[in-house]
Every structure is written in C-alpha cells, then in structure tokens.
Design a protein around this motif. Structure first.
Motif, mmCIF file in Angstrom:
data_model
loop_
_atom_site.group_PDB
_atom_site.id
_atom_site.type_symbol
_atom_site.label_atom_id
_atom_site.label_comp_id
_atom_site.label_asym_id
_atom_site.label_seq_id
_atom_site.Cartn_x
_atom_site.Cartn_y
_atom_site.Cartn_z
ATOM 1 N N MET A 53 18.065 47.899 68.449
ATOM 2 C CA MET A 53 18.351 48.352 67.087
ATOM 3 C C MET A 53 17.824 47.351 66.069
ATOM 4 O O MET A 53 17.276 47.736 65.024
ATOM 5 N N GLY A 54 17.987 46.057 66.365
ATOM 6 C CA GLY A 54 17.482 45.039 65.447
ATOM 7 C C GLY A 54 15.973 45.116 65.290
ATOM 8 O O GLY A 54 15.441 44.995 64.177
ATOM 9 N N ASN A 55 15.270 45.336 66.404
ATOM 10 C CA ASN A 55 13.808 45.463 66.345
ATOM 11 C C ASN A 55 13.387 46.680 65.529
ATOM 12 O O ASN A 55 12.450 46.614 64.716
ATOM 13 N N LEU A 56 14.086 47.806 65.740
ATOM 14 C CA LEU A 56 13.748 49.022 64.997
ATOM 15 C C LEU A 56 14.037 48.868 63.510
ATOM 16 O O LEU A 56 13.278 49.360 62.667
ATOM 17 N N GLN A 57 15.132 48.197 63.170
ATOM 18 C CA GLN A 57 15.454 47.991 61.758
ATOM 19 C C GLN A 57 14.413 47.092 61.079
ATOM 20 O O GLN A 57 14.077 47.298 59.912
ATOM 21 N N LYS A 114 14.301 55.975 61.475
ATOM 22 C CA LYS A 114 15.684 56.259 61.083
ATOM 23 C C LYS A 114 16.387 57.107 62.144
ATOM 24 O O LYS A 114 17.569 56.893 62.462
ATOM 25 N N GLN A 115 15.657 58.070 62.698
ATOM 26 C CA GLN A 115 16.228 58.909 63.742
ATOM 27 C C GLN A 115 16.553 58.088 64.992
ATOM 28 O O GLN A 115 17.632 58.235 65.594
ATOM 29 N N LEU A 147 20.487 55.366 68.427
ATOM 30 C CA LEU A 147 20.998 54.160 69.078
ATOM 31 C C LEU A 147 22.412 53.823 68.594
ATOM 32 O O LEU A 147 23.238 53.334 69.373
ATOM 33 N N LYS A 148 22.701 54.082 67.316
ATOM 34 C CA LYS A 148 24.060 53.851 66.812
ATOM 35 C C LYS A 148 25.049 54.763 67.521
ATOM 36 O O LYS A 148 26.158 54.333 67.895
ATOM 37 N N ALA A 149 24.658 56.024 67.684
ATOM 38 C CA ALA A 149 25.536 56.958 68.398
ATOM 39 C C ALA A 149 25.723 56.505 69.847
ATOM 40 O O ALA A 149 26.836 56.544 70.388
#
Length: 353
Positions: A145-149, A291-292, A297-299
């Motif tokens: 998630m950190g990499n994607l952000q 964003k998707q 990943l958050k879910a």
C-alpha cells in the motif's frame, strides 16, 4: 540414642524420618496389619506377638519402639520383625499412593493432551480455511500500500503538470484536443488534401478576378462554381472522415495551411496538443487504477486484521495448552522422583537391644 527396654526381657529400636509424621507411624506400628505381618514373619500367632509400646521423643523426629518377650533374643527378634513389617507396610502404602497419583495425573495429562490437540487442530484448520498464516502478510500488504500511495502521489503531480501544459496549448490554439485530432485526420487524408488544393486554387482565382470584373463575368462565375463545388466536396469528405457533420466555419479552423512556415508550426502544436491530451488521459487512467488498487488493499487489510485477531486468539490458546501440558509433564516427573512425599523414609538410629 540409648535403647529403652527391660533387661533380657524386652528389646527396643529408635528411628527417624525426614518430616514429622510420627503420629501416623505410631498408629501404624501398633496396627493389626503391621502386627500380623510381624507375627507371620516369626511364624507365631498374632496373639503371642504381644503389644507394642511406641513413644514419641520430645523435640526430635525420633520414635522409640518397645516390645516384651520371655527372653532377650525373642524380644530382639520381635523388634526386628516389627520394624521390617512397618517398613513393608510403608512400601505398600507408598506404592498404592503412587498408583493412585499416577492414575490421577494420567487423567489430567490426557485431558491436557486432548485440549492441546484440539487447540492445534483449531489453529491449523483456521490457517487452512482462512489462508492467514502470520502477521508478515499484513506487513507485506502495508508495504505494498505504501508503494502504491507513493506512485499515486507521483502520478497526481505529473497529471497536474501535464494538465497545465495542455491548458496552455488549448489557449494558444483556441482549439480543443478533439478538434486538433480531427485536423490531423484531415491533414493526413490524401483525397481531402487534393480537394483542398482545388478549393484553394479556385478561391485564389476568384479573389484575383473580383477586383477587375463584375460578379456575373463568365470567368468569375466559373471560378465561384469551382470554389463552391470544391467546398461541398470538402464538407462531405470531412464528414465522412470525422463521422460528424462539418460546417464551413469549423472546416476552415481545422484546415492546416502548409504553404508557409507558420502552418508547419501550427501543425506541430496540433500534434503536441493531441499527444499531451493522450498522456493526460493515460495519467487519469493510471490514477484511477492506483486508487482502485489502494482501495482493494485497504479492504483486504481490514479482512486480514480480523483474521489476525482470530489467529492470535487461537495461537494464544495453543500456547496456553502447550504450557499446561508441559507443566503437567513436569509434575508427573516430580511425583515419580519423590516416592517419600507422603510417607518419608525411616532410618534406624539404634538397633534393637
């Protein structure tokens, strides 16, 4: 210690223990069971064995056993027989206690083993069913998630920069990216360009004739007819190429004049505008995709967090079951290693006299 007895007619012995169960030992030494064993060893009736006198020596852990007989030798034999009978009785009681203790401990051990097995099975089945094995999965997910952000932040910054460039081109050309793309389509079509040359030639001729001739002069009329025919052909070809109706005013704005340097530069700007618009749309798609992915990943993180909570509870139960099982094994080993826990060992301090 000195023996206590009647000269030549009695014999006594003293012994001690690691703790102070002397009252119990006193009762045992005078019990029928011990007296029967002692009499049997001497092959005499219990009634002839006689009574035993047991005294507690104050402020010590010693017992004094005393027994009477017709002569000193028989008294000494009775004392030894009584001691040996008491010793045998103690061994029997120790064995019985150990057996009962083993039964109890084995039952406890079996119960703890069942609980341990159940805890192991629950944890293994949950891992298999949920797909969750350790907290490392959550760490990896958070890292992703950190990499994607980070990529999302970079894409948004690039989008804003590209959009600024696009808006500058739109302002300069006073044309939308779609219209610029339409102009490039028309510019690359050979038939359209051929008709455009005819239209341009007719317009040039007409422009040159009008100052010197009236509108009804044959050559003026002929030039106007060629111009109108060429214009109509341009509109039809443009509609066919672009798929939408094209008006004369719109067509004039879409035509790139390549007869001089300014036209070439304008055409380059059209190409740049189209490319910039395509790049911007690509960034929009990339941002939406990032964003998707972050949302997914958050879910997934929420699901894994719930799974981790259940996994940790099951793992904690397993650790408790393992600790209880290990503790039970230790108690069994300790109980086996101490056969004198309830009935301490006795030792002769002074032999019968």
């Amino acid at each position: 210690m000195p023996s206590i007895g009647q000269a030549n007619t009695s014999s006594g012995t003293s012994f001690g223990s690691h703790s102070d169960p002397r009252e119990n030992y006193k009762l045992m030494a005078t019990s029928g069971t011990v007296l029967n064993l002692a009499a049997e060893s001497l092959e005499i009736p219990t009634s002839e064995f006689g009574k035993t006198n047991v005294e507690l020596i104050n402020n010590t852990t010693l017992l004094l056993l005393e027994i009477n007989a017709q002569d000193p030798q028989l008294a000494e034999s009775k004392a030894w027989a009584l001691y040996q009978a008491l010793y045998k009785r103690l061994n029997v009681l120790r064995s019985q206690e150990q057996t009962e203790r083993d039964k109890s401990v084995q039952q406890v051990l079996e119960d703890t083993r069942v609980k341990l097995t159940d805890a192991q099975n629950k944890l293994s089945n949950y891992k298999l069913r949920s797909g969750f094995n350790s907290s490392d999965q959550i760490k990896d997910l958070i890292g992703n998630m950190g990499n994607l952000q980070t990529k999302l932040i970079d894409a948004i910054a690039q989008y804003r920069q590209t959009n600024d460039g696009l808006q500058q081109l739109v302002t300069t050309l006073r044309l939308s990216p779609q219209k610029a793309a339409d102009a490039l389509v028309l510019q690359t079509d050979q038939e359209f360009q051929k008709i455009l040359v005819e239209y341009t030639d007719a317009t040039t001729i007409l422009t040159n004739l009008l100052p010197n001739r009236g509108v009804n002069y044959p050559d003026v009329v002929e030039a106007r007819q060629k111009q109108q025919a060429s214009l109509q052909a341009l509109l039809q070809r443009g509609q066919k190429l672009l798929g939408i109706p094209v008006e004369q005013l719109s067509l004039e704005r879409l035509i790139l004049d390549n007869s001089n340097g300014s036209g070439v530069k304008r055409g380059d700007l059209f190409v740049q505008l189209v490319k910039t618009d395509a790049e911007l749309k690509g960034l929009e798609g990339q941002i939406a995709a990032l964003k998707q992915q972050i949302g997914d990943l958050k879910a997934e993180l929420n699901v894994l967090t719930e799974k981790e909570s259940i996994h940790d509870n099951l793992d904690r139960n397993l650790q408790i079951a393992q600790a209880v099982f290990a503790s039970t094994l230790t108690k069994i080993d300790l109980s086996k290693g101490d056969p004198f826990a309830s009935f301490p060992m006795i030792q002769i301090i002074e032999e019968p006299t």
